[in-house]
Design an enzyme around this catalytic site. Structure first.
Site, PDB file in Angstrom:
ATOM      1  N   SER A  31       0.834  -1.211   0.000  1.00  0.00           N
ATOM      2  CA  SER A  31       0.000   0.000   0.000  1.00  0.00           C
ATOM      3  C   SER A  31       0.863   1.253   0.000  1.00  0.00           C
ATOM      4  CB  SER A  31      -0.890   0.034   1.249  1.00  0.00           C
ATOM      5  OG  SER A  31      -1.872  -0.953   1.174  1.00  0.00           O
ATOM      6  N   SER A 176     -13.160   1.551   2.858  1.00  0.00           N
ATOM      7  CA  SER A 176     -12.172   1.132   1.857  1.00  0.00           C
ATOM      8  C   SER A 176     -11.153   2.234   1.642  1.00  0.00           C
ATOM      9  CB  SER A 176     -12.879   0.816   0.532  1.00  0.00           C
ATOM     10  OG  SER A 176     -11.957   0.902  -0.540  1.00  0.00           O
ATOM     11  N   ASP A 324      -6.819  -7.861   4.966  1.00  0.00           N
ATOM     12  CA  ASP A 324      -6.027  -8.746   4.104  1.00  0.00           C
ATOM     13  C   ASP A 324      -5.487  -9.960   4.860  1.00  0.00           C
ATOM     14  OD1 ASP A 324      -6.486  -7.095   1.946  1.00  0.00           O
ATOM     15  OD2 ASP A 324      -4.652  -5.948   2.224  1.00  0.00           O
TER      16      ASP A 324
HETATM   17  C1  S3P Z   1      -5.573  -1.312  -0.010  1.00  0.00           C
HETATM   18  C2  S3P Z   1      -6.800  -1.276   0.582  1.00  0.00           C
HETATM   19  C3  S3P Z   1      -7.590  -2.497   0.867  1.00  0.00           C
HETATM   20  C4  S3P Z   1      -6.718  -3.732   0.872  1.00  0.00           C
HETATM   21  C5  S3P Z   1      -5.816  -3.791  -0.317  1.00  0.00           C
HETATM   22  C6  S3P Z   1      -4.896  -2.583  -0.345  1.00  0.00           C
HETATM   23  C7  S3P Z   1      -4.887  -0.040  -0.296  1.00  0.00           C
HETATM   24  O1  S3P Z   1      -8.578  -2.649  -0.132  1.00  0.00           O
HETATM   25  O2  S3P Z   1      -7.534  -4.889   0.915  1.00  0.00           O
HETATM   26  O3  S3P Z   1      -5.027  -4.960  -0.288  1.00  0.00           O
HETATM   27  O4  S3P Z   1      -3.673  -0.051  -0.563  1.00  0.00           O
HETATM   28  O5  S3P Z   1      -5.551   1.001  -0.256  1.00  0.00           O
HETATM   29  P1  S3P Z   1     -10.018  -1.924  -0.024  1.00  0.00           P
HETATM   30  O6  S3P Z   1      -9.805  -0.468  -0.111  1.00  0.00           O
HETATM   31  O7  S3P Z   1     -10.798  -2.467  -1.195  1.00  0.00           O
HETATM   32  O8  S3P Z   1     -10.570  -2.370   1.298  1.00  0.00           O
END
Ligand code: S3P
Length: 448
Positions: A31, A176, A324
């Site tokens: 991320s 999210s 995750d």
């Molecule tokens: C992420 C947010 C999450 C996570 C993904 C990475 C990010 O997804 O599951 O692996 O880097 O912003 P969501 O925003 O769909 O929850």
């Protein structure tokens, strides 16, 4: 990179039981790596990023940025320099931008491109083309961008004609970080302020990194606000190790009495550490040593001592902090005493695969008593896991969770379709071979 992974014939063969121990490091946080590249490309000046994850997902972000004219120089030791000249310098890409398997690439990039006065086309692999996009398409349209996609903007490919945005106050029905970040990155280019409210706070890496680039957002509860038209200034960033990658190994160590594992330099942002809290609740000893800050992100060395674990209840309020990590947690729960019930996790059905069904079906093959509910999992612990032939279904986190289960299984396990692990954790099998030599993990090509 984009194609379906149907042709992937790589498998792991490993055997249990095999203890996991030692001192190791995991690759950079996925991320944070995406955000460092994207914000570096929106900033003015040269951003130097060290510890960048070189997985396929982040390489997709790099390729897309190059396609809009951003210069990125790759140096040894996972270091890159992004030469930003502001989003105004981005140019219309000549070809379709390919996010591969990466939802973060596609959704965050769509947010930035919504502010650009040109046409861009975004797509991804077979898995990404099945993932829901209305959650970003609706707010970006409300800000004034033209966004088209399959099923009324429901699924990629997306076509974006951006520019002329106005700020909005958006209330997201899902917690999210991808949705929040897409809107904030569009908002930086809009007239007036943009705010996003979410039901539960999701990971806040975008907000923290904006501060490192000189533009601190305002937070009020679970609402975050950015000004429009602000200027980002290049920064020097050190990406911490990815807690979501460390999670598999932590579970592998925590669920077996006696072993001790240390993972150095892991990001411990409180919006990400739900698994650590749950493992402690289950009875594991988890220590955070040498706490420090890197570019506004808390980092620590994690030391886990294995114990006999007990089952827990994990409800909706905790899910965004371990979204995750649920497949890895399911492995710990299968080995623990008593029942574990996970609820409020319906979002897992729209990840790289439907992770609720996938984890329940594949762990069942290894002898776990686990079933998927509408929005979670129900696991009866104390499983006597046995080796089996299982499949990642093309999902990196499934592959690595199954490898952890295999360390506790009696006999040999074959995990099919493991090339996907390169999206987030290149080198995982080598690392496992060192940390759990008794598993004798081997990667092989098999007939499709
Ligand atoms: C992420 C947010 C999450 C996570 C993904 C990475 C990010 O997804 O599951 O692996 O880097 O912003 P969501 O925003 O769909 O929850």
């Amino acid at each position: 990179m984009t194609g379906p992974r149907l042709g992937d014939t790589r498998s792991w063969r490993l055997r249990g039981p095999a203890p996991l121990a030692g001192v190791l490091r995991v690759p950079g946080d996925k991320s944070i790596s995406h955000r460092a590249l994207l914000l570096g490309a929106m900033a003015h000046g040269t951003t130097e990023i060290s510890g960048l994850l070189q997985g396929e997902d982040c390489r997709a972000t790099m390729a897309a940025l190059r396609a809009v004219g951003v210069e990125i120089v790759e140096l040894p030791n996972d270091t890159v320099r992004v030469r930003g000249r502001g989003p105004e310098a981005w140019r219309e890409p000549e070809s379709i931008l390919d996010a591969g398997n990466s939802g973060t690439t596609l959704r965050l990039l769509a947010g930035i491109l919504a502010g650009r006065p040109f046409c861009s086309l975004l797509t991804g692999d077979e898995s990404l083309r099945r993932r829901p996009m209305r959650r970003i398409v609706d707010p970006l349209r409300a800000m004034g961008a033209t966004v088209l996609g399959r099923a009324e903007g429901g699924f990629p490919p997306l076509a974006i004609r951006g520019g002329g945005l106005r700020g909005i106050a958006w209330s997201s029905p899902v917690a999210s970080a991808q949705v929040k970040s897409a809107i904030l990155l569009a908002g930086l280019q809009a007239a007036g302020e943009t705010s996003v409210s979410e039901p539960i706070l999701s990971r806040d890496h975008t907000e923290r990194m904006l501060s490192a680039f000189g533009l601190a957002p305002r937070r009020d509860g679970t609402t975050v606000t950015v000004p429009g038209g602000g200027r980002l200034t290049a920064a020097a960033l050190a990406v911490p190790g990815d807690l979501s990658s460390a999670a598999f190994l932590l579970v592998g160590a925590a669920a077996r009495g006696g072993g001790e594992l240390c993972i150095r330099g892991v990001g411990v942002n409180p919006t990400r550490t739900g698994l650590l809290d749950v493992l402690e609740h289950m009875g594991a000893e988890v220590r955070r040593e040498h706490p420090r800050l890197a570019a506004g992100e808390p980092v620590a060395d994690l030391v886990v001592r294995g114990r006999r674990l007990r089952g827990v209840r994990v409800g909706a309020e905790l899910i965004p902090r371990l979204i995750d990590e649920v497949p890895a947690l399911a492995v710990a729960a299968a080995l623990a005493d008593g029942e574990t019930v996970i609820t409020g996790a319906a979002e897992l059905r729209v990840k790289e695969v439907d992770r609720l069904s996938a984890v329940a079906d594949e762990l069942s093959r290894m002898g776990a008593a686990i079933s998927a509910t509408q929005d979670g999992l129900c696991i009866q612990g104390d499983a006597k896991l046995r080796g089996a032939v299982v499949s990642s279904r093309g999902d990196h986190r499934m592959a690595m969770s199954l490898a952890m289960a295999a360390l506790f299984a009696e006999g040999e396990t074959v995990i099919r379709d493991v090339a996907c692990v390169n999206t987030s954790f290149p080198g995982f099998a080598h690392l496992l071979a060192d940390a759990a030599p008794a598993c004798a993990i081997r990667e092989e090509m098999v007939d499709a």
